[in-house]
Design a protein around this motif. Structure first.
Motif, mmCIF file in Angstrom:
data_model
loop_
_atom_site.group_PDB
_atom_site.id
_atom_site.type_symbol
_atom_site.label_atom_id
_atom_site.label_comp_id
_atom_site.label_asym_id
_atom_site.label_seq_id
_atom_site.Cartn_x
_atom_site.Cartn_y
_atom_site.Cartn_z
ATOM 1 N N LYS A 116 2.248 12.687 1.182
ATOM 2 C CA LYS A 116 1.581 11.703 2.054
ATOM 3 C C LYS A 116 0.999 10.601 1.182
ATOM 4 O O LYS A 116 -0.209 10.418 1.105
ATOM 5 C CB LYS A 116 0.492 12.371 2.898
ATOM 6 N N PHE A 117 1.897 9.884 0.503
ATOM 7 C CA PHE A 117 1.464 8.831 -0.396
ATOM 8 C C PHE A 117 1.090 7.586 0.406
ATOM 9 O O PHE A 117 1.521 7.419 1.553
ATOM 10 C CB PHE A 117 2.577 8.502 -1.395
ATOM 11 N N LYS A 118 0.274 6.721 -0.181
ATOM 12 C CA LYS A 118 -0.171 5.524 0.536
ATOM 13 C C LYS A 118 -0.187 4.308 -0.382
ATOM 14 O O LYS A 118 -0.220 4.431 -1.600
ATOM 15 C CB LYS A 118 -1.581 5.749 1.114
ATOM 16 N N SER A 119 -0.176 3.147 0.241
ATOM 17 C CA SER A 119 -0.337 1.879 -0.473
ATOM 18 C C SER A 119 -1.597 1.199 0.032
ATOM 19 O O SER A 119 -2.002 1.402 1.182
ATOM 20 C CB SER A 119 0.864 0.965 -0.235
ATOM 21 N N VAL A 120 -2.203 0.390 -0.843
ATOM 22 C CA VAL A 120 -3.396 -0.359 -0.442
ATOM 23 C C VAL A 120 -3.166 -1.848 -0.612
ATOM 24 O O VAL A 120 -2.577 -2.298 -1.602
ATOM 25 C CB VAL A 120 -4.645 0.076 -1.254
ATOM 26 N N PHE A 121 -3.589 -2.613 0.381
ATOM 27 C CA PHE A 121 -3.542 -4.076 0.328
ATOM 28 C C PHE A 121 -4.913 -4.550 -0.155
ATOM 29 O O PHE A 121 -5.946 -4.122 0.378
ATOM 30 C CB PHE A 121 -3.251 -4.652 1.711
ATOM 31 N N ILE A 122 -4.914 -5.415 -1.168
ATOM 32 C CA ILE A 122 -6.172 -5.848 -1.778
ATOM 33 C C ILE A 122 -6.299 -7.371 -1.772
ATOM 34 O O ILE A 122 -5.301 -8.094 -1.708
ATOM 35 C CB ILE A 122 -6.297 -5.335 -3.233
ATOM 36 N N GLY A 142 4.687 -5.584 -5.958
ATOM 37 C CA GLY A 142 4.862 -5.123 -7.339
ATOM 38 C C GLY A 142 6.272 -5.448 -7.792
ATOM 39 O O GLY A 142 6.673 -6.598 -7.845
ATOM 40 N N SER A 143 7.049 -4.408 -8.093
ATOM 41 C CA SER A 143 8.462 -4.611 -8.396
ATOM 42 C C SER A 143 9.251 -4.646 -7.091
ATOM 43 O O SER A 143 8.892 -3.992 -6.118
ATOM 44 C CB SER A 143 8.984 -3.470 -9.274
ATOM 45 N N GLY A 149 4.971 -0.376 -3.882
ATOM 46 C CA GLY A 149 4.552 -1.736 -4.188
ATOM 47 C C GLY A 149 5.365 -2.797 -3.471
ATOM 48 O O GLY A 149 5.078 -3.984 -3.579
ATOM 49 N N HIS A 150 6.400 -2.354 -2.699
ATOM 50 C CA HIS A 150 7.196 -3.342 -1.970
ATOM 51 C C HIS A 150 7.810 -2.792 -0.681
ATOM 52 O O HIS A 150 7.464 -3.239 0.420
ATOM 53 C CB HIS A 150 8.317 -3.904 -2.857
ATOM 54 N N LEU A 151 8.714 -1.810 -0.815
ATOM 55 C CA LEU A 151 9.491 -1.371 0.342
ATOM 56 C C LEU A 151 8.634 -0.914 1.522
ATOM 57 O O LEU A 151 8.752 -1.452 2.626
ATOM 58 C CB LEU A 151 10.445 -0.247 -0.059
ATOM 59 N N HIS A 177 2.203 -2.243 -10.714
ATOM 60 C CA HIS A 177 0.998 -2.119 -9.895
ATOM 61 C C HIS A 177 -0.237 -2.720 -10.572
ATOM 62 O O HIS A 177 -1.014 -3.440 -9.933
ATOM 63 C CB HIS A 177 0.732 -0.644 -9.569
ATOM 64 N N ASP A 178 -0.423 -2.421 -11.860
ATOM 65 C CA ASP A 178 -1.596 -2.964 -12.549
ATOM 66 C C ASP A 178 -1.501 -4.486 -12.682
ATOM 67 O O ASP A 178 -2.516 -5.192 -12.664
ATOM 68 C CB ASP A 178 -1.818 -2.300 -13.918
#
Length: 289
Positions: A116-122, A142-143, A149-151, A177-178
């Motif tokens: 259950k991975f997640k992405s964060v918008f900053i 990201g890439s 970081g994208h899809l 990501h960094d």
């Protein structure tokens, strides 16, 4: 007919077995060649892998070498073309490798967190509080081949009726990501997206001020990263690899260090079917030919 004495026959059999052993995959593989998608700086990837590499050497009884790659595509090509034996893929790069190889890539294990991975918008922009506020803004993924970081972020944007290519002022790809965090905090873009694991690590290390750069949207969970190998890997080596990852125990101090560097609670088995939704998302977004 040539006749041999018992001693001659034994000597011939010993030589034949030695030759067979020398040509067998188990004997031939003296080095496990490992890499990872470059979603962070190469020095950070090597630092994270070193204790894990030492551990795998002990468990496998062979040398383990980590070789950084220049981009996501190189990690895919390296595994497919037998230049690498095991790669840390994101969900999308696994899908790319599996499709490109005709289904010959096996996802071995994943972190429990990757179910259950997640992405964060900053952002640093106070006017941005929801995905809809990104219209007309400068934004960084990201890439291009990154799952987190994208899809998957792109799929959630499209679900929110926001097309990055037409609704945003400018879309950039930071490559990692960094690097996305640096672009947002440095004012190069109004907002960006990265995986939650790297974000939490940077915050914990004091490398980003969450009061200045804040999360304004967190995606739902999805399957992501895994360690993948080719299907032609010697099954004995493959089982040893899998067993080694699954044996890592946070209650053991040495294992705890490895798991913390990998940002994992523990490793669990995974399978190709887990990434079907990512393949669908990639095809729907036109990112998988």
């Amino acid at each position: 007919m040539i006749r041999y004495s018992v001693s001659q026959f034994r000597a011939l059999m010993a030589a034949a077995l030695a030759t067979l052993a020398m040509s067998s995959p188990v004997h031939a593989q003296q080095v496990l060649r490992v890499s990872a998608i470059p979603d962070e700086a190469p020095t950070e990837l090597q630092r994270k892998f070193k204790p894990l590499g030492n551990y795998l050497e002990q468990k496998l009884g062979m040398k383990v070498e980590f070789t950084p790659v220049t981009d996501y595509a190189a990690s895919v090509e390296g595994l497919i073309n037998n230049k690498l034996d095991m790669v840390w893929f994101g969900g999308f790069t696994f899908v790319q490798a599996n499709v490109r190889s005709g289904g010959k890539i096996i996802p071995l294990v994943q972190r429990e967190e990757d179910e259950k991975f997640k992405s964060v918008f900053i952002t640093t922009d106070k006017s941005i509080t929801k995905l809809g506020d990104l219209k007309g803004k400068n934004f960084s993924f990201g890439s291009e081949s990154s799952t987190s970081g994208h899809l998957m972020p792109r799929s959630y944007l499209l679900a929110a009726k926001i097309n990055p290519d037409t609704d945003m002022k400018r879309v950039a790809f930071s490559g990692a990501h960094d690097a996305t965090v640096a672009a947002v905090s440095g004012g190069k873009v109004d907002a960006g997206v990265l995986n939650i694991s790297v974000w939490e690590k940077l915050v914990a290390a004091g490398k980003v001020n969450p009061q200045q750069v804040r999360v304004f949207y967190t995606t739902p969970g999805y399957y992501d990263y895994n360690w993948s190998v080719r299907s032609d890997m010697n099954p004995v080596v493959r089982k040893k690899l899998s067993d080694a990852f699954l044996a890592l125990d946070a209650n053991n101090p040495q294992d705890k260090e490895i798991l913390e560097l990998q940002r994992a609670t523990r490793f669990i088995p995974t399978k190709a079917e887990n990434y079907a939704a990512i393949e669908t998302a990639a095809r729907n977004a036109g990112l998988l030919k």
